[in-house]
Design a protein around this motif. Structure first.
Motif, short mmCIF file in Angstrom:
data_model
loop_
_atom_site.label_atom_id
_atom_site.label_comp_id
_atom_site.label_asym_id
_atom_site.label_seq_id
_atom_site.Cartn_x
_atom_site.Cartn_y
_atom_site.Cartn_z
N THR B 278 0.84 -1.20 0.00
CA THR B 278 0.00 0.00 0.00
C THR B 278 0.88 1.25 0.00
OG1 THR B 278 -1.47 -1.29 1.39
CG2 THR B 278 -1.97 1.05 1.16
N TYR B 279 1.89 1.20 0.86
CA TYR B 279 2.78 2.34 0.97
C TYR B 279 3.53 2.60 -0.33
CZ TYR B 279 6.19 5.45 3.10
OH TYR B 279 6.97 6.53 3.41
N PHE B 280 3.99 1.53 -0.94
CA PHE B 280 4.70 1.64 -2.22
C PHE B 280 3.79 2.30 -3.27
CE2 PHE B 280 5.48 -0.91 -6.24
CZ PHE B 280 6.33 0.05 -6.77
N LEU B 281 2.54 1.85 -3.33
CA LEU B 281 1.62 2.43 -4.31
C LEU B 281 1.42 3.92 -4.05
CD1 LEU B 281 -1.11 -0.30 -4.86
CD2 LEU B 281 0.79 0.39 -6.34
N ILE B 282 1.36 4.30 -2.78
CA ILE B 282 1.17 5.72 -2.46
C ILE B 282 2.39 6.54 -2.89
CG2 ILE B 282 1.02 7.33 -0.53
CD1 ILE B 282 -0.95 5.22 0.68
N ILE B 283 3.59 6.03 -2.60
CA ILE B 283 4.79 6.73 -3.06
C ILE B 283 4.75 6.88 -4.58
CG2 ILE B 283 7.30 6.60 -3.29
CD1 ILE B 283 7.43 5.15 -0.72
N PHE B 284 4.37 5.79 -5.23
CA PHE B 284 4.34 5.79 -6.68
C PHE B 284 3.36 6.85 -7.20
CE2 PHE B 284 3.06 4.03 -10.81
CZ PHE B 284 4.31 3.90 -11.38
N ILE B 285 2.19 6.94 -6.56
CA ILE B 285 1.19 7.92 -6.98
C ILE B 285 1.72 9.35 -6.75
CG2 ILE B 285 -1.09 8.87 -6.46
CD1 ILE B 285 -1.92 5.93 -5.83
N VAL B 286 2.31 9.57 -5.57
CA VAL B 286 2.85 10.90 -5.27
C VAL B 286 3.89 11.29 -6.31
CG1 VAL B 286 4.29 12.19 -3.64
CG2 VAL B 286 2.43 10.79 -2.79
N LEU B 287 4.81 10.37 -6.61
CA LEU B 287 5.86 10.66 -7.59
C LEU B 287 5.26 10.93 -8.97
CD1 LEU B 287 8.91 8.31 -7.02
CD2 LEU B 287 8.88 10.79 -7.12
N SER B 288 4.27 10.11 -9.37
CA SER B 288 3.70 10.28 -10.71
C SER B 288 3.01 11.63 -10.84
CB SER B 288 2.70 9.18 -11.03
OG SER B 288 3.18 7.96 -10.62
N ILE B 289 2.21 11.98 -9.82
CA ILE B 289 1.53 13.27 -9.87
C ILE B 289 2.56 14.38 -9.98
CG2 ILE B 289 0.14 14.91 -8.55
CD1 ILE B 289 -1.33 12.54 -7.34
N PHE B 290 3.60 14.25 -9.16
CA PHE B 290 4.62 15.30 -9.16
C PHE B 290 5.29 15.41 -10.53
CE2 PHE B 290 8.92 16.76 -8.64
CZ PHE B 290 8.68 17.95 -8.00
N LEU B 291 5.68 14.27 -11.08
CA LEU B 291 6.35 14.31 -12.38
C LEU B 291 5.43 14.84 -13.47
CD1 LEU B 291 8.43 11.03 -12.27
CD2 LEU B 291 9.24 13.38 -12.15
#
Lengths: 318, 302
Positions: B278-291
């Motif tokens: 779950t945590y990994f997916l959240i990091i991934f989402i945060v990074l994707s939105i940011f990029l």
């Protein structure tokens, strides 16, 4: 008329100078203040590592203990068996760091200098290893090494028992040799940026002289990249020294600092028959921390230029 | 022509590229990809460790349901990790850029300053942070007021902010600055590599650009926005990604520590795997939105 001009010039000149000097002063204060924020916790640790309990409870003592004592150091030194543990830690970290440099540099060279379809994907894979939180892979890795055999790597230790490698240096050696230990994705990225900016002629000349790819890499590229590799080696060494998760999970009980250094005060207190809640533990912690970072500080003082110039050299920027 | 028949020089080079990558590829598949997938599988199971091995029982989405709907701790911890990131992130980027500009000027003691600002990368990473934070807890638990983190400098800055507060500035900004100042130690310590990256970027800007624009009569302010900022913008991106990864995966991150405790101290492997995914997916989402938001605004020279 003439004096009026001169006065005006003088005034302007001095205003300019005033501005410059006040900027210098401001910059000095700012940098000194921030440097103090960075150094201050270490100073406090040094101070409390020499304190006894009486100094700790004495409100008038802040940085300089009234009765400085070596007791904390002596007890921690004995508990750690410092000299032998230091030697083991240095050897272990150096071995792992060297393997990491070799494996990371190989793949970095491969994807930086050769044109093949998967090179971008391999770079992406290297970056993925640092984006995925370490906790996601650590548990399956633990099981892989707990029941180590070619088959159980895929089966979570279900089919065969395999060999238990947990607590030996082997897991970290394997991970280092295959470039997936702590922060290795970052090293691959740095080295790849470096190799990418080298002139093409290096390899062309070597190839005309009949030098094979691997020989070119060993004989021509590597000597030229020595400083860059040294930089990565130092990073890898320091990260390995400070590593907590890999070390405590995959190699518990190993004779290195990072397996025992957390809560060491409590462990020492227990061997002395003192139970939880004694402030002496905190003093032990401070002394242990100083003994733990002292080798790093000595290393850093000799090699700081490698760290400080690392990014410039790697050409992440270019 | 290659030595072996039927292989062109090009193909030979491609093959060499693969060969150089072999050690990493082996490591990636055996000790990264497989563990990541196994961890996903374990997220849907209860995992029991026994002397005879590991026993898995499939329970479907139970772990995730428990995590997101029942567990009273996970979501607050996650939110606090994300809040920490939201507070520290702008501060780290602005701070490291500011310090890099300072260290890029010529003055006496510059080398020493650089050495000190980079010191945290060497000694305040990993285990040391953990020891210091546990000591801090011990200190606050026994309520002995050793001035451990709130140094005189921070108090002074707080005082100055109090003065500024009497002047009218948007209170939201001031609140933020106050919060950032209170975390000055953490922010300074987390900025080491970012400062280096910015510094290298600033040194890479060709002085001729500034000379030309100054001849045309540009002010320092214009120079900054028209030259320095565009030239450095790719590095802002690099630094942002680095900061996000570093902060979300660091030792002091509460979510990471919680996953660690759940799996290696409590031994609840299946649940911990669900957490980490779950945590990994959240990091991934945060990074994707940011990029997604930033990558189009970045200027690339070539």
């Amino acid at each position: 008329m003439k004096t009026a001009w001169r006065n005006r010039i003088d005034r302007q000149w001095s205003a300019d100078r005033l501005r410059r000097h006040s900027w210098t002063l401001f910059r000095f204060l700012l940098i000194a203040g921030l440097a103090f924020i960075i150094v201050q916790p270490i100073l406090i640790e040094i101070s409390s590592s020499f304190k006894g309990l009486s100094d700790l409870y004495d409100g008038s003592v802040f940085l300089f203990p009234k009765n400085p004592t070596w007791k904390n150091y002596v007890d921690v030194w004995k508990y750690l068996e410092y000299p032998s543990r230091l030697a083991y830690t240095v050897a272990y970290c150096l071995l792992c760091a060297t393997l990491q440099v070799v494996s990371c540099s190989l793949v970095a060279y491969g994807i930086a200098r050769f044109n093949f379809r998967a090179k971008k994907m391999i770079l992406g894979m290297a970056i993925a290893t640092i984006v995925v939180p370490i906790q996601t892979v650590l548990l399956p890795q633990f099981l892989q090494f707990h029941y180590f055999s070619p088959i159980t790597m895929f089966t979570l230790g279900n089919v065969l028992k395999g060999v238990n490698l947990i607590g030996t240096p082997i897991p970290l050696i394997i991970l280092s040799a295959t470039g997936v230990a702590f922060k290795n994705g970052l090293f691959i990225f740095m080295l790849r940026q470096y190799y990418r900016n080298l002139p093409k002629e290096l390899e062309e000349v070597a190839s005309i002289d009949g030098c094979g790819f691997f020989k070119t890499y060993v004989r021509i590229i590597t000597p030229g990249a020595a400083t860059m590799m040294m930089t990565v080696l130092l990073f890898a060494f320091v990260f390995q020294w400070n590593d907590y998760f890999f070390t405590t999970v995959l190699t518990p009980g190993l004779n290195v600092f990072s397996t025992v250094i957390v809560n060491i005060g409590e462990s020492i207190a227990v061997t002395q028959g003192i139970w939880f809640g004694n402030m002496q533990e905190m003093l032990y912690d401070s002394a242990a921390l100083i003994l733990f970072i002292l080798p790093l500080i000595i290393l850093y003082s000799f090699t700081q230029r490698f760290f400080v110039q690392s990014i410039e050299r790697s050409g992440i920027v270019g | 022509m290659g030595r072996r028949r039927g292989i062109t020089y090009r193909q030979k080079r491609a093959l060499a590229g693969w060969l150089f990558s072999i050690p990493f590829l082996v490591g990636f598949f055996l000790f990264f990809l497989i563990p990541v997938l196994q961890s996903l599988v374990m997220g849907f199971q209860t995992v029991k460790a026994s002397p005879t091995g590991i026993k898995l029982t499939f329970i479907g989405l139970e772990n995730f349901k428990q995590l997101l709907l029942v567990d009273p701790d996970f979501i607050p911890v996650l939110v606090s990790s994300l809040t920490d990131l939201a507070i520290d992130f702008p501060a780290i980027i602005l701070f490291s850029f500011f310090i890099a500009s300072l260290l890029n000027q010529k003055f006496r003691g510059r080398t020493l300053s650089r050495v000190i600002f980079f010191l945290p990368v060497v000694i305040s990473s990993g285990v040391i942070q953990l020891i210091q934070s546990s000591q801090l807890q011990a200190v606050s638990a026994t309520s002995i007021t050793a001035e451990a983190q709130n140094t005189g400098v921070v108090q002074l800055a707080d005082f100055a902010l109090g003065l500024i507060r009497t002047v009218r500035i948007d209170p939201v900004i001031l609140d933020y600055v106050q919060m950032a100042v209170d975390r000055a130690y953490g922010i300074t310590v987390a900025s080491g590599i970012q400062i280096l990256i910015f510094l290298a970027g600033l040194q890479g800007i060709h002085p001729a650009l500034f000379e030309a624009s100054s001849l045309e009569g540009a002010t320092g302010w214009e120079n900054f926005w028209k030259i320095t900022f565009p030239m450095i913008s790719p590095l802002i991106l690099v630094n942002s990604v680095f900061t996000i990864i570093d902060s979300m995966g660091g030792l002091l991150n509460q979510t990471i520590m919680r996953i660690h405790t759940t799996s290696f101290i409590i031994g609840n492997y299946g649940y911990a795997s669900a957490m980490s995914w779950t945590y990994f997916l959240i990091i991934f989402i945060v990074l994707s939105i940011f990029l997604y938001l930033t990558s189009r605004k970045v200027y690339y020279e070539n």
